[in-house]
Design an enzyme around this catalytic site. Structure first.
Site, PDB file in Angstrom:
ATOM      1  N   SER A  65      -4.973   2.039   0.663  1.00 55.20           N
ATOM      2  CA  SER A  65      -4.681   1.329  -0.580  1.00 55.20           C
ATOM      3  C   SER A  65      -5.547   0.076  -0.686  1.00 55.20           C
ATOM      4  CB  SER A  65      -3.183   1.028  -0.680  1.00 55.20           C
ATOM      5  OG  SER A  65      -2.845   0.555  -1.966  1.00 55.20           O
ATOM      6  N   HIS A 174       0.467   3.356  -7.308  1.00 57.90           N
ATOM      7  CA  HIS A 174      -0.171   4.669  -7.144  1.00 57.90           C
ATOM      8  C   HIS A 174       0.548   5.792  -7.905  1.00 57.90           C
ATOM      9  CE1 HIS A 174      -3.022   3.013  -4.347  1.00 57.90           C
ATOM     10  NE2 HIS A 174      -2.037   2.479  -3.649  1.00 57.90           N
TER      11      HIS A 174
END
Length: 289
Positions: A65, A174
């Site tokens: 991430s 996400h």
């Protein structure tokens, strides 16, 4: 590099990192660049104390991430100032994309990725619920509208999940709800110079290596709403001969996951002074092999 990081973060954020309060540091717009700062400071310690070189010693770079930005900075693809600025923009944009309380994330433990995707699809019922992180080792995180994610918890338990629990996060990262943040990042990244990294990046959203600056830019935008394919990323690197994975920065979670994903692989966490001796030994073994 410590001075460069401090300058890039700015006086206010640097003061928050060193002096708190914790509540301010935990805000995602502060936490994201702060975690990058820890990673790059740890990298500099590894370079100076153990002789590590990204160009010479790393077959690939990767980050989970926001860690993807740290990986690109480590490989010279992004400069430190741009990395800090982008992560602050990213944190603010992600927080603003969805009102507090509307979205949620949950960890599903004991289900493989395909089973977790099926759970998310069943739970959606016209809302957003999708696999956000495929972390490996039977750990998948789902993200989306709060009601849909709560349905996913119950469905996952009925499908044999060992545990299913909401995560203490400030936004549903996400997933498609982050599209406004993706648009902000597209604008921000359009104005940043991205260079070819010293070692290829294994990108979150494709789980394979890339080096072209234009593709890196595109994948960073896609990453905001896309699945972090960490399990596949580790498998990809292992299939290309990587047996030692250095986790540089805060925590040891990824090192633990590596051992569960790639048989025979070694995860080496470098986040503090006590970690340098083990890292130095691992580097010596690599260089003498």
């Amino acid at each position: 590099m410590f001075e460069e990081v401090d300058a890039a973060l700015g006086e206010k954020l640097t003061d928050i990192i060193w002096n708190g309060p914790a509540e301010a540091l935990q805000l995602t717009e502060n936490a994201q660049p702060a975690l990058m700062a820890v990673s790059l400071a740890s990298l500099r310690a590894l370079e100076t104390e153990a002789g590590f070189s990204v160009r010479r010693d790393a077959a690939f770079v990767a980050g989970h991430s926001l860690g993807e930005y740290s990986a690109l900075a480590a490989a010279g693809s992004l400069n430190i100032s741009d990395t800090a600025r982008l992560l602050r923009i990213r944190g603010l944009a992600m927080q603003k994309a969805v009102p507090v309380g509307v979205g949620a994330m949950a960890a599903l433990l004991g289900l493989d990725f395909e089973a977790a995707v099926a759970v998310a699809n069943e739970a959606a019922q016209g809302q957003v619920c999708q696999a956000a992180n495929d972390n490996g080792g039977g750990q998948v995180v789902v993200s989306g509208d709060k009601a849909a994610v709560e349905r996913a918890l119950e469905i996952a338990k009925s499908k044999g999940a060992k545990r299913a629990m909401l995560l203490p996060v400030s936004a549903p990262f996400h997933c498609r709800l982050m599209q406004p943040a993706a648009e902000v990042m597209a604008s921000a990244l359009a104005n940043v110079t991205i260079r070819q990294p010293a070692s290829p990046l294994v990108a979150n959203v494709v789980a394979s290596s890339i080096s072209d600056p234009d593709e890196i830019r595109r994948r960073l935008i896609e990453q905001v709403t896309g699945t972090v394919r960490w399990r596949e990323s580790i498998t990809y690197m292992a299939s290309h001969g990587v047996t030692r994975f250095f986790e540089i920065g805060s925590g040891k979670v990824l090192s633990g996951l590596v051992k569960r994903i790639a048989e025979g692989a070694v995860g080496i966490a470098v986040g503090g002074p006590n970690d340098l001796a083990a890292a130095r030994d691992a580097l010596a073994a690599m260089q003498s092999a």
